[in-house]
Write an enzyme that holds these catalytic residues in place. Sequence first.
Site, PDB file in Angstrom:
ATOM      1  N   ARG A   2       0.792  -1.242   0.000  1.00 15.93           N
ATOM      2  CA  ARG A   2       0.000   0.000   0.000  1.00 15.93           C
ATOM      3  C   ARG A   2       0.815   1.279   0.000  1.00 15.93           C
ATOM      4  O   ARG A   2       0.395   2.312   0.524  1.00 15.93           O
ATOM      5  CB  ARG A   2      -0.982   0.026   1.185  1.00 15.93           C
ATOM      6  CG  ARG A   2      -2.056  -1.006   1.140  1.00 15.93           C
ATOM      7  CD  ARG A   2      -2.929  -0.908  -0.125  1.00 15.93           C
ATOM      8  NE  ARG A   2      -3.798  -2.053  -0.183  1.00 15.93           N
ATOM      9  CZ  ARG A   2      -3.474  -3.197  -0.787  1.00 15.93           C
ATOM     10  NH1 ARG A   2      -2.325  -3.311  -1.422  1.00 15.93           N
ATOM     11  NH2 ARG A   2      -4.310  -4.210  -0.783  1.00 15.93           N
TER      12      ARG A   2
ATOM     13  N   SER B 149     -10.687   0.514   2.997  1.00 22.41           N
ATOM     14  CA  SER B 149     -10.032   0.173   4.260  1.00 22.41           C
ATOM     15  C   SER B 149      -9.268   1.379   4.814  1.00 22.41           C
ATOM     16  O   SER B 149      -8.472   1.992   4.098  1.00 22.41           O
ATOM     17  CB  SER B 149      -9.058  -0.987   4.052  1.00 22.41           C
ATOM     18  OG  SER B 149      -9.794  -2.157   3.768  1.00 22.41           O
TER      19      SER B 149
ATOM     20  N   GLU C 170      -4.094   3.695   6.421  1.00 25.20           N
ATOM     21  CA  GLU C 170      -3.874   3.498   4.982  1.00 25.20           C
ATOM     22  C   GLU C 170      -4.309   4.757   4.221  1.00 25.20           C
ATOM     23  O   GLU C 170      -3.662   5.178   3.274  1.00 25.20           O
ATOM     24  CB  GLU C 170      -4.671   2.283   4.484  1.00 25.20           C
ATOM     25  CG  GLU C 170      -4.496   2.059   2.991  1.00 25.20           C
ATOM     26  CD  GLU C 170      -5.194   0.797   2.495  1.00 25.20           C
ATOM     27  OE1 GLU C 170      -5.182  -0.237   3.215  1.00 25.20           O
ATOM     28  OE2 GLU C 170      -5.753   0.841   1.386  1.00 25.20           O
TER      29      GLU C 170
END
Length: 318
Positions: A188, A237, A307
């Site tokens: 990520r 998320s 994130e």
Amino acid sequence: MSLTNAAAAQTLLRDDDREALLAIFGERARFDEPLAPYTSWKIGGPADALVTADDEAELAALMRFCLRRKTPWWIIGGGSNVLVGDGGVRGVVLQLGRDFAAIAVRSEDDAVIVEAGAAAGMALITAKAASAGAAGVGSLAGIPGTVGGSLRMNAGTDREIGEFVRCVWVQSPSRPEPHAIDVRYFYRRSSLERDVVVSRVTLAFPRAESRGVRDEMQTRLVRRKRTQPIALPNAGSCFRNPEGAKAARLIESVGAKGWREGGAEVSPQHANFINNVGGATARDVATLLARVRRAVLDRCGIELQLEVHLIGVFIDAT
Ligand SMILES: Cc1cc2nc3c(=O)[nH]c(=O)nc-3n(C[C@H](O)[C@H](O)[C@H](O)COP(=O)(O)OP(=O)(O)OC[C@H]3O[C@@H](n4cnc5c(N)ncnc54)[C@H](O)[C@@H]3O)c2cc1C
């Protein structure tokens, strides 16, 4: 509003900055523009300027403008992985338009090659690539946003976009003309510097039979619909999965599903999603994120890392 808040909310653009932006971009330079409509969370205060660059020459001009005038700038793609503060963003927020949305798909030996401008949507890229038999593209199916944002985030599921990248072109204030660079990809995130804009990308997938690829993609999209609150405003998320664990499971284990702050709610369907269930502010979301993080740290001993990217000024808007 406190003095500090008042200072944080003050525009960084002078009248001559605005005139210069208008001279280059016309009505594609909008001032004091609320950013909420440009994010999937539908949250965020105004940008001093929101500028849409339609081609590489315009992007280069904007990069030069920001360097010359020492104007801070940010880029947003689809806005599907950002939380914009209620105080908005000082300086210029950049979006890529027209030419940057182009997608071309071709076959080359045993590969499917996708050439795309950075503003091209992941939904269209994955659909076109699947039709051409791009094996592995199913891992990227259902990810909202643009290919440029996805590259910075190294977006994916069981496989990530970085695995399929052949070439990346960027532009930056110190080197405004498009040039290819090497990028490294991690979970990520990528090695892309904060001050570069991805302008073009070439992806390469092994070629397979297109029906099988399309079927796999369809199965994954259906699973997504079943397990994620895709009809509500959110940013996917919120936290990264810690090494060897799933953030969603940890959050669920502390009983956080359904927790609320103002208009923000931890999704009862997927614990790592926070939904805007009506009029949520960045403050609501940030408060809820902090509550969830605290609970997981206290009860599981694991410090969750965000994130989503935070952009702008996190103060009370009033
Ligand atoms: C319902 C839902 C499901 C999701 N599912 C997934 C998933 O399965 N896997 C996954 O990884 N993510 C997922 N996401 C998160 C998000 O879609 C991805 O991170 C996506 O790649 C972000 O792209 P974007 O264009 O919206 O980027 P933005 O949110 O606009 O920006 C993200 C970051 O990239 C930067 N950026 C944007 N464009 C450029 C550019 N051209 N050049 C340089 N930097 C740029 C921004 O400054 C910011 O720092 C999901 C989000 C939602 C809302």
